[in-house]
Scaffold this active site. Sequence first.
Site, PDB file in Angstrom:
ATOM      1  N   MET A  16       0.841  -1.192   0.000  1.00  0.00           N
ATOM      2  CA  MET A  16       0.000   0.000   0.000  1.00  0.00           C
ATOM      3  C   MET A  16       0.886   1.256   0.000  1.00  0.00           C
ATOM      4  O   MET A  16       2.097   1.181   0.079  1.00  0.00           O
ATOM      5  CB  MET A  16      -0.926   0.009   1.223  1.00  0.00           C
ATOM      6  CG  MET A  16      -1.828  -1.190   1.286  1.00  0.00           C
ATOM      7  SD  MET A  16      -3.149  -1.177   0.048  1.00  0.00           S
ATOM      8  CE  MET A  16      -4.379  -0.171   0.879  1.00  0.00           C
ATOM      9  N   CYS A  17       0.258   2.372  -0.068  1.00  0.00           N
ATOM     10  CA  CYS A  17       0.980   3.621  -0.216  1.00  0.00           C
ATOM     11  C   CYS A  17       0.375   4.644   0.737  1.00  0.00           C
ATOM     12  O   CYS A  17      -0.555   4.346   1.463  1.00  0.00           O
ATOM     13  CB  CYS A  17       0.842   4.145  -1.648  1.00  0.00           C
ATOM     14  SG  CYS A  17       1.107   2.882  -2.886  1.00  0.00           S
TER      15      CYS A  17
END
Lengths: 259, 259
Positions: free
Chosen positions: B1-2
Amino acid sequence: MCELLGMSANVPTDICFSFTGLMQRGGNTGPHSDGWGITFYEGRGFRTFKDPNPSSRSRIAELVQEYPIKSCAVISHIRQANRGGVSLENTHPFTRELWGRYWTFAHNGQLTEYQSLDTGRFNPVGQTDSEKAFCWLLNQMEERFPVMPQKLEPVLEFVASCCDQLRQLGVYNMLLSDGEYVLTYCSNNLHWITRRAPFGQASLIDEDVTIDFQKETTPNDVVTVIATQPLTNDENWHKMEVGEFNMFHYGEQVYNRTL
Amino acid sequence: MCELLGMSANVPTDICFSFTGLMQRGGNTGPHSDGWGITFYEGRGFRTFKDPNPSSRSRIAELVQEYPIKSCAVISHIRQANRGGVSLENTHPFTRELWGRYWTFAHNGQLTEYQSLDTGRFNPVGQTDSEKAFCWLLNQMEERFPVMPQKLEPVLEFVASCCDQLRQLGVYNMLLSDGEYVLTYCSNNLHWITRRAPFGQASLIDEDVTIDFQKETTPNDVVTVIATQPLTNDENWHKMEVGEFNMFHYGEQVYNRTL
């Protein structure tokens, strides 16, 4: 008018030396104080640093001079505004996507009667003749070749003929790249040099800096630099002719068309 | 994820404080070490700084933290790669032109079955699900509204419904801006806060930095910050709901749609 700087290399190479010379012309040794920009390709991606402020006093330009970003294709520009105000949206280079590649463009010169150029789906955001010409050129390329052709030769001939048309509207010196190829068009002022082994020394015209390329390179490196005016005073730069079109591919001149 | 970071402000404002917090999560207090990027709008123009290297050790990120670029609309992203390798062409934010404006996009999440999305004339250059979704979204917007409508309301409702569709393919938290508006879509994780007078102090979670906003602002300033996770530990951040869509305009929340 403005100044252009481009690079094509067979191994990722930094452009700190040439960029240092160019940046002096942005408000210091030259009058080009209306912004500057530089685009580095890395693979199919790119990053652009730009500033509407004079390059000779730009904190971001300082970083680019000191921080060696290595690239096989670079397009840079310092601006002395004629068409379009001093703003970020009018600062070169411009980048747009066509055929799933990013194309980057910078222009030196001034066009008249450019307003009527049909740019199709490529809408200019700023007010410059340059961005308008770029959008027109991309639209021409896409209309002629809806899909990117396998063979590049006909594309090149077509781009050259489009540049010929733009030159009819005024002064049109151009750098164009997709990250793999660097295309150049000379209307009145563009020089180039290819450096390869045996490498020597070179001294900047605009700043008291000398570089020994032998220390910075390996024997197989081939690096071409294109600039409005020669950046060094102890090397032989080639002056391009009026209407001359060139293609550089990983440092090598692979196509040349003169009128 | 970011992790995502966005800002919308009624006067050009720097984002150094929030960016300093975010950058620590890129390989230091967080695992997002596969590149980062930030886009600043200035008028209709923009500039993007990006690096495929971890933000916590990036020389360019250092510059952005120290050099206050003032903007009314900012989009930033630090990446932990899932779809698409670590490279510049896969580094967010992505920017494309539509309706004569530059649109900038960043995505947090992961999509499945995104390969079949029809992107029309907007060809992805990299390999991420995010860029593909962005190209699809722009193509949807252009097909529905070939010319930018005078009234924005129907556009917003349409963009929100497109985001709803993308959320069916997986996790889709999004920031989207044209430099004037900042649009947000929450799939599972997005927070926001609007700061206005009377301003107080705030302390970063990820770094030992406290700011007194009163010293940095004027009484009429309105600044909204949007982030995946709250960046400060002494302010009340709003958590967005699943499927919530917002529009911020020069700092103010002007449109909100929940499911």
